[in-house]
Design a protein around this motif. Structure first.
Motif, PDB file in Angstrom:
ATOM      1  N   PHE A 163       0.520  -1.266  -0.155  1.00 41.89           N
ATOM      2  CA  PHE A 163       0.634   0.204  -0.283  1.00 41.89           C
ATOM      3  C   PHE A 163       0.961   1.277  -0.027  1.00 41.89           C
ATOM      4  CE2 PHE A 163      -2.454   3.209   2.186  1.00 41.89           C
ATOM      5  CZ  PHE A 163      -3.603   3.482   1.636  1.00 41.89           C
ATOM      6  N   LYS A 164       0.371   2.037  -1.207  1.00 39.51           N
ATOM      7  CA  LYS A 164       1.451   4.111  -1.024  1.00 39.51           C
ATOM      8  C   LYS A 164       0.188   4.351  -0.878  1.00 39.51           C
ATOM      9  CE  LYS A 164       4.959   1.177  -2.861  1.00 39.51           C
ATOM     10  NZ  LYS A 164       5.491   0.946  -1.744  1.00 39.51           N
ATOM     11  N   PRO A 165       0.117   5.188  -0.066  1.00 40.57           N
ATOM     12  CA  PRO A 165      -0.655   6.564   1.051  1.00 40.57           C
ATOM     13  C   PRO A 165      -0.086   7.431  -0.029  1.00 40.57           C
ATOM     14  CG  PRO A 165       1.360   6.157   2.738  1.00 40.57           C
ATOM     15  CD  PRO A 165       1.091   4.406   1.292  1.00 40.57           C
ATOM     16  N   THR A 166      -0.722   8.243  -0.418  1.00 44.14           N
ATOM     17  CA  THR A 166      -0.584   9.850  -1.232  1.00 44.14           C
ATOM     18  C   THR A 166      -1.351  11.037  -0.914  1.00 44.14           C
ATOM     19  OG1 THR A 166      -2.661   9.196  -2.650  1.00 44.14           O
ATOM     20  CG2 THR A 166      -0.992   8.306  -3.511  1.00 44.14           C
ATOM     21  N   SER A 167      -2.527  10.300   0.607  1.00 41.76           N
ATOM     22  CA  SER A 167      -2.785  11.524   1.198  1.00 41.76           C
ATOM     23  C   SER A 167      -3.283  11.522   2.572  1.00 41.76           C
ATOM     24  CB  SER A 167      -3.933  12.046   0.463  1.00 41.76           C
ATOM     25  OG  SER A 167      -5.450  11.353  -0.195  1.00 41.76           O
ATOM     26  N   GLN A 168      -3.633  12.131   3.433  1.00 40.58           N
ATOM     27  CA  GLN A 168      -4.582  11.107   4.874  1.00 40.58           C
ATOM     28  C   GLN A 168      -4.390  12.304   5.069  1.00 40.58           C
ATOM     29  OE1 GLN A 168      -1.181   9.621   5.740  1.00 40.58           O
ATOM     30  NE2 GLN A 168      -0.462  11.029   7.225  1.00 40.58           N
TER      31      GLN A 168
ATOM     32  N   LEU B 252     -10.609   8.721  10.313  1.00 39.06           N
ATOM     33  CA  LEU B 252      -9.450   8.637   9.476  1.00 39.06           C
ATOM     34  C   LEU B 252      -9.558   8.061   8.404  1.00 39.06           C
ATOM     35  CD1 LEU B 252      -6.039   8.702   9.218  1.00 39.06           C
ATOM     36  CD2 LEU B 252      -6.154   6.688  10.348  1.00 39.06           C
ATOM     37  N   GLN B 253      -9.221   9.256   7.174  1.00 37.00           N
ATOM     38  CA  GLN B 253      -9.737   8.890   5.932  1.00 37.00           C
ATOM     39  C   GLN B 253      -7.744   8.858   5.396  1.00 37.00           C
ATOM     40  OE1 GLN B 253      -9.522  12.067   2.559  1.00 37.00           O
ATOM     41  NE2 GLN B 253     -11.515  11.609   2.292  1.00 37.00           N
ATOM     42  N   VAL B 254      -8.299   7.644   4.336  1.00 36.08           N
ATOM     43  CA  VAL B 254      -6.648   7.834   3.913  1.00 36.08           C
ATOM     44  C   VAL B 254      -6.386   7.669   2.602  1.00 36.08           C
ATOM     45  CG1 VAL B 254      -4.097   6.190   4.422  1.00 36.08           C
ATOM     46  CG2 VAL B 254      -5.703   6.954   6.052  1.00 36.08           C
ATOM     47  N   LYS B 255      -6.083   7.676   1.611  1.00 40.86           N
ATOM     48  CA  LYS B 255      -5.926   7.294  -0.177  1.00 40.86           C
ATOM     49  C   LYS B 255      -4.508   7.293  -0.337  1.00 40.86           C
ATOM     50  CE  LYS B 255      -9.547  11.059  -1.166  1.00 40.86           C
ATOM     51  NZ  LYS B 255      -9.705  11.597  -2.225  1.00 40.86           N
ATOM     52  N   GLY B 256      -4.673   6.141  -1.227  1.00 46.74           N
ATOM     53  CA  GLY B 256      -3.378   5.332  -1.733  1.00 46.74           C
ATOM     54  C   GLY B 256      -3.661   4.248  -2.683  1.00 46.74           C
TER      55      GLY B 256
ATOM     56  N   PRO C 279      -6.298   2.091  -7.278  1.00 49.60           N
ATOM     57  CA  PRO C 279      -6.870   4.013  -6.130  1.00 49.60           C
ATOM     58  C   PRO C 279      -7.591   3.294  -5.758  1.00 49.60           C
ATOM     59  CG  PRO C 279      -6.548   4.387  -7.988  1.00 49.60           C
ATOM     60  CD  PRO C 279      -6.608   3.066  -8.761  1.00 49.60           C
ATOM     61  N   VAL C 280      -7.642   3.204  -3.907  1.00 46.14           N
ATOM     62  CA  VAL C 280      -8.076   2.730  -3.026  1.00 46.14           C
ATOM     63  C   VAL C 280      -8.594   3.900  -1.579  1.00 46.14           C
ATOM     64  CG1 VAL C 280      -8.501   0.328  -2.905  1.00 46.14           C
ATOM     65  CG2 VAL C 280      -6.647   1.880  -1.235  1.00 46.14           C
TER      66      VAL C 280
ATOM     67  N   ASN D  34     -17.408   4.519  -9.870  1.00 45.12           N
ATOM     68  CA  ASN D  34     -16.760   2.982  -9.135  1.00 45.12           C
ATOM     69  C   ASN D  34     -15.508   3.335  -8.419  1.00 45.12           C
ATOM     70  OD1 ASN D  34     -18.005   1.434 -12.152  1.00 45.12           O
ATOM     71  ND2 ASN D  34     -16.850   2.967 -13.085  1.00 45.12           N
ATOM     72  N   VAL D  35     -15.120   4.278  -7.610  1.00 42.93           N
ATOM     73  CA  VAL D  35     -14.137   4.610  -6.543  1.00 42.93           C
ATOM     74  C   VAL D  35     -14.415   3.489  -5.807  1.00 42.93           C
ATOM     75  CG1 VAL D  35     -15.669   5.837  -5.523  1.00 42.93           C
ATOM     76  CG2 VAL D  35     -13.333   6.036  -5.399  1.00 42.93           C
ATOM     77  N   LYS D  36     -13.341   3.278  -5.958  1.00 43.16           N
ATOM     78  CA  LYS D  36     -12.740   2.125  -4.643  1.00 43.16           C
ATOM     79  C   LYS D  36     -12.569   2.137  -3.251  1.00 43.16           C
ATOM     80  CE  LYS D  36     -11.883  -1.482  -7.821  1.00 43.16           C
ATOM     81  NZ  LYS D  36     -11.653  -2.244  -9.114  1.00 43.16           N
ATOM     82  N   ILE D  37     -13.706   1.859  -2.063  1.00 41.79           N
ATOM     83  CA  ILE D  37     -13.805   2.322  -1.316  1.00 41.79           C
ATOM     84  C   ILE D  37     -14.150   1.137   0.277  1.00 41.79           C
ATOM     85  CG2 ILE D  37     -15.151   4.150   0.859  1.00 41.79           C
ATOM     86  CD1 ILE D  37     -15.789   5.638  -1.484  1.00 41.79           C
TER      87      ILE D  37
END
Length: 344
Positions: free
Chosen positions: A142-147, A165-169, A175-176, A217-220
């Protein structure tokens, strides 16, 4: 002549078998990724924080929380995490009831977890008890891109609690977004607790709608201790998380632990009853097995290893907790972790 035919059939059979072996070896098993959540039950350090109500969790406090007990707690929590989902442990795990960054550092550096080299994402929250949510992740996967820590706007004047806590990566290159939750419990009254959880659900739903509007189609992945069961108003009506994977209901979340709840199982035990408070939900795009990274159907599990539960007596098969009110039991947590598997 018959020996020539016999030799021919032997050679023919060996050729076919070697071909099958070659074909089998060329078929790779799909890579599975484990996502988990664990309420650690009051993972405090031993220092007094004057900004929070943690006085009891000091060597001189009512809990007599000294270094020996603290180190035992760290070791126990690490031991549970290490065994989640089979060999290798979870690739992503949300945590709650952790006091600060220091306890997380101590946790990932403890001997059962040190080799995994987990990354840490954490924010201090305005929770009066000083207990936060956090996320550990395998940086090779997992590579985080924003939090960010999303504050919850409570309708009750003066009430504060931890945020979401919201973590995008990217997970396995896709992308999830991961949301880690710990919604307010019933403190003061059941009605107040329910209202606070509806406020938390409203804020989380707002965030989901923003993402779904931009990309259907976002993956959450939504995980946490929701202090409510899957059929509660806050979860099923406000958050719109259900147990039906039908993709026609595009804006609903699929609650991977709804069936566990229906069967009477739970991650938490109280008053002689199981409660399915810890849950993991995914957007419908992750239920589609043809669309890249997706939820493995039937993979949702409550992780209840023998060493972390009572094995006999009145509380048989329930979590072996650290505390019973102020009585130190030296266990693991009053919750079992939950996890799911993803596959690409």
């Amino acid at each position: 002549m018959r020996y020539g035919i016999k030799t021919f059939f032997i050679l023919f059979s060996l050729t076919i078998l070697s071909g099958c072996a070659s074909l089998t070896s060329s078929i790779k098993k799909p890579k599975l990724y484990t996502l988990a959540f664990y309420n650690t039950e009051k993972l405090y350090d031993t220092q007094n924080d004057p900004k929070t109500d943690d006085d009891g969790f000091t060597p001189g406090g009512v809990m007599q929380w000294d270094q020996e007990r603290y180190k035992t707690k760290i070791r126990h929590v690490a031991q549970v995490i290490e065994t989640i989902g089979g060999k290798g442990g979870p690739d992503i795990i949300g945590l709650c009831e952790v006091e600060n960054r220091q306890v997380l550092d101590d946790l990932v550096k403890s001997s059962p977890l040190r080799k995994r080299r987990y990354g840490i994402i954490h924010y201090d929250s305005p929770d009066p008890e000083g207990l936060d949510v956090a996320m550990l992740y395998n940086p090779r996967v997992f590579k985080p891109t924003s939090q960010t820590n999303l504050p919850i706007r409570f309708s009750e004047k003066g009430f504060t609690s931890r945020g979401i806590l919201q973590v995008k990566g990217t997970l396995a290159g896709e992308p999830v977004t991961v949301y880690v939750n710990h919604w307010p419990e019933d403190r003061g009254s059941a009605a107040l607790g329910a209202a606070r959880r509806r406020d938390a659900a409203t804020e989380l739903r707002r965030q989901l709608d923003l993402q779904l509007k931009a990309d259907k189609n976002v993956k959450i992945i939504v995980l946490g201790d929701f202090a409510d069961e899957p059929n509660a108003v806050s979860v099923e009506k406000v958050l719109r998380a259900s147990g039906r994977p039908n993709p026609a209901f595009q804006n609903e979340l699929f609650n991977t632990f709804y069936l566990w709840f229906v069967q009477g199982d739970g991650s938490y035990h109280t008053r002689n009853d199981n409660k399915m408070r810890d849950q993991i939900m995914v957007t419908k795009s992750m239920v589609n097995t043809q669309a890249g990274l997706h939820y493995v159907h039937g993979s949702a599990q409550i992780h209840d290893p023998e060493f972390a539960k009572f094995t006999f007596g009145r509380y048989k098969d329930t979590p072996r907790q650290t505390w019973s009110h102020t009585l130190y039991l030296g266990g693991y947590s009053d919750h079992f972790p939950v996890y799911i598997k993803l596959q690409k």
